[in-house]
Design an enzyme around this catalytic site. Structure first.
Site, short mmCIF file in Angstrom:
data_model
loop_
_atom_site.label_atom_id
_atom_site.label_comp_id
_atom_site.label_asym_id
_atom_site.label_seq_id
_atom_site.Cartn_x
_atom_site.Cartn_y
_atom_site.Cartn_z
N ASP A 55 -19.44 -9.92 19.46
CA ASP A 55 -19.75 -9.82 18.21
C ASP A 55 -19.77 -11.17 17.23
OD1 ASP A 55 -19.19 -9.23 15.35
OD2 ASP A 55 -17.00 -8.64 15.76
N GLU A 134 -21.11 -42.05 25.13
CA GLU A 134 -19.87 -42.77 25.57
C GLU A 134 -18.63 -42.21 24.62
OE1 GLU A 134 -20.50 -46.86 24.58
OE2 GLU A 134 -22.40 -47.07 25.71
N GLU A 136 -14.65 -41.19 23.92
CA GLU A 136 -13.55 -41.46 24.11
C GLU A 136 -12.57 -40.47 23.62
OE1 GLU A 136 -14.72 -46.23 22.78
OE2 GLU A 136 -13.70 -45.04 21.14
N GLU A 191 -9.57 -47.99 26.92
CA GLU A 191 -9.98 -48.33 25.83
C GLU A 191 -9.20 -49.48 24.99
OE1 GLU A 191 -12.30 -49.02 23.55
OE2 GLU A 191 -13.86 -48.42 24.86
N GLU A 198 -12.11 -44.13 28.09
CA GLU A 198 -13.49 -43.79 28.06
C GLU A 198 -13.93 -43.58 29.17
OE1 GLU A 198 -17.56 -46.35 26.99
OE2 GLU A 198 -15.90 -46.55 25.57
N HIS A 247 -20.25 -43.54 20.81
CA HIS A 247 -21.60 -43.94 20.79
C HIS A 247 -22.51 -43.04 21.54
CE1 HIS A 247 -19.29 -48.23 20.39
NE2 HIS A 247 -18.94 -47.31 19.30
N ARG A 318 -21.87 -56.20 17.36
CA ARG A 318 -21.47 -54.87 17.35
C ARG A 318 -20.88 -54.48 16.12
NH1 ARG A 318 -20.61 -53.13 23.00
NH2 ARG A 318 -21.30 -54.95 24.30
N GLU A 335 -28.46 -47.69 20.14
CA GLU A 335 -27.29 -47.45 20.25
C GLU A 335 -26.58 -46.94 18.82
OE1 GLU A 335 -22.97 -48.49 22.67
OE2 GLU A 335 -23.73 -50.18 21.19
N ARG A 337 -23.55 -46.13 16.55
CA ARG A 337 -22.09 -46.35 16.79
C ARG A 337 -21.38 -45.78 15.94
NH1 ARG A 337 -20.19 -50.82 15.96
NH2 ARG A 337 -18.89 -51.03 17.73
#
Length: 446
Positions: A55, A134, A136, A191, A198, A247, A318, A335, A337
């Site tokens: 359903d 990646e 976490e 982490e 992670e 990420h 970063r 990447e 983030r």
């Protein structure tokens, strides 16, 4: 995970040899929640003949009650037996695509929609969209009633090890179970936050990567409970510590290999990579609604806790939204983030791909990279460098999505409308809720 091209006959033989007693037919709703229809092994012929119905009107974002019947079409390449013991025999799973009763792929199925976007990618001349996530998560203790508490399982920090990291045995057990299921785990570690972990697994093509993320969440939660712990992928379960991200590392492949690599290009990036990067940045605000889809997501996207807040890119620090890791050749990648693990991976990957393909079609060029710490810049300096902010609330992200035809097209009209309805309801409910912080802050003062 290594996909096997099993036939229906081979699956029947394996289930008989391994004493499989139940089949879980899994799929994902619009909010990224794993759903399943479990049937006894006696129904395997019906399953493999694509005759199991459910359903759809009872699933968020699917269909109205007058058009509710939906078919579960198992993807045989996703067959696997869960490695943990079961009291009444083993359990195997098949991830399913959703079809209408007349056999057509259902446009409101997030997995079918990702397939559609992959066909657009192939029409543009690419063979694969490679995704390396990646994810976490946090581990909290359970109380005597098996309900989650706010007590973390350890006081460890980034890359800590036992005895400070009391989650190590649980995390190691998760890795072992994943490997039994065919995951190629590249790394696992504690982490930044206490109780935060992670586990990174090898990149693969977009559809399998989304399947893997959903399977990963199921495994993590299942094994955590064996240790009297609750695993949560909520982006920001506790204030004043780093939240959980997911990420997304990505690259496109073509007949020549990694289409993002050019030995003679600027920073050894190809024009394809630059255009794709520019497309993501151009549509970053709208993508945030998909990549950070719950109210709580925006408690993570704040300065000071490593999550990105500003729309910029760099190969050397970063703090921006998009990082270009230094590896080149086959490992050349972007990447993103900002994504968090509450995102529906099928919708997130489809939307990112749609934005990148739009950048390619327009031959868009990214702004210059920002190689300093953006958090150290003043608002005036950020404006001078043309650095925009990500949306600060779900409401603002939905407004950005509403005005972005590229990301809306990557979802398709049905999924877009269903997503907006669901998220507007969530925002409305949140707006009407009075928090403990507000009462503490204002009741005596006013």
């Amino acid at each position: 995970m290594v996909k096997r091209n099993l036939t229906a006959a081979e699956i029947k033989q394996i289930t008989a040899e391994e004493n499989v007693q139940f089949l879980r037919l899994m799929f994902t709703d619009i909010n990224g929640i794993i759903k399943n229809v479990e049937v006894p092994i006696s129904q395997i012929d019906k399953v493999l003949a694509n005759k199991v119905m459910f359903d759809g009107s009872s699933i968020d974002g699917f269909v109205r009650i007058e058009e509710s019947d939906m078919l579960l079409i198992p993807d045989l390449s996703t067959f696997l037996i869960f490695p943990w013991e079961a009291e009444h025999g083993k359990v195997a799973r098949l991830i399913c695509d959703i079809h209408t009763p007349d056999g057509e792929p259902f446009i409101g199925d997030p997995r079918n929609n990702l397939r559609r976007m992959m066909r657009e990618m192939q029409a543009a001349g690419f063979s694969r969209f490679n995704i390396g996530p990646e994810p976490e998560f946090f581990l909290f203790k359970l109380d005597e009633n098996k309900q989650p508490t706010l007590d973390l399982n350890d006081e460890g920090g980034y890359f800590d090890f036992a005895p400070v990291d009391l989650g190590e045995n649980c995390r190691r057990d998760i890795v072992l179970e994943l490997e039994k299921m065919g995951f190629e785990v590249e790394a696992s570690h504690h982490e930044v936050g206490a109780g935060q972990h992670e586990i990174d697994f090898k990149y693969t093509d977009a559809l399998e990567a989304a399947d893997n993320i959903q399977t990963f969440k199921l495994v993590v939660k299942t094994i955590a409970r064996k240790y009297n712990l609750h695993a949560t992928f909520m982006p920001k379960p506790l204030a004043n510590i780093a939240g959980s991200g997911m990420h997304i590392n990505m690259s496109l492949s073509n007949a020549e290999g990694n289409a993002f690599y050019d030995a003679n290009g600027n920073e050894q990036l190809s024009s394809t990579a630059e255009h794709f990067l520019a497309g993501i940045m151009e549509h970053a605000r709208a993508l945030t609604a998909i990549n950070n889809p719950i109210v709580n997501s925006y408690k993570r996207l704040v300065p000071g806790f490593e999550a990105p807040v500003y729309i910029a890119w760099s190969g050397h620090n970063r703090s921006p939204l998009i990082r270009v890791p230094q590896a080149r050749g086959l490992a050349t990648r972007l990447e993103l983030r900002s994504v968090d693990p509450s995102a529906n991976p099928y919708l997130a990957i489809a939307s990112i791909l749609g934005a990148g393909l739009a950048g390619l079609a327009e031959k868009a060029n990214p702004v210059d990279p920002i190689d300093c710490n953006i958090y150290d810049l003043t608002p005036e300096q950020r404006r001078a460098a043309h650095i925009d902010d990500l949306p600060s609330t779900l409401h603002n992200a939905l407004k950005a999505l509403e005005g972005d035809e590229v990301v809306k097209s990557a979802l398709g009209p049905h999924l877009y409308q269903s997503f907006m309805e669901s998220k507007r309801q969530e925002w409305s409910a949140y707006r009407q809720t009075v928090s403990g912080w507000e009462r503490k802050q204002y009741m005596m003062l006013y």
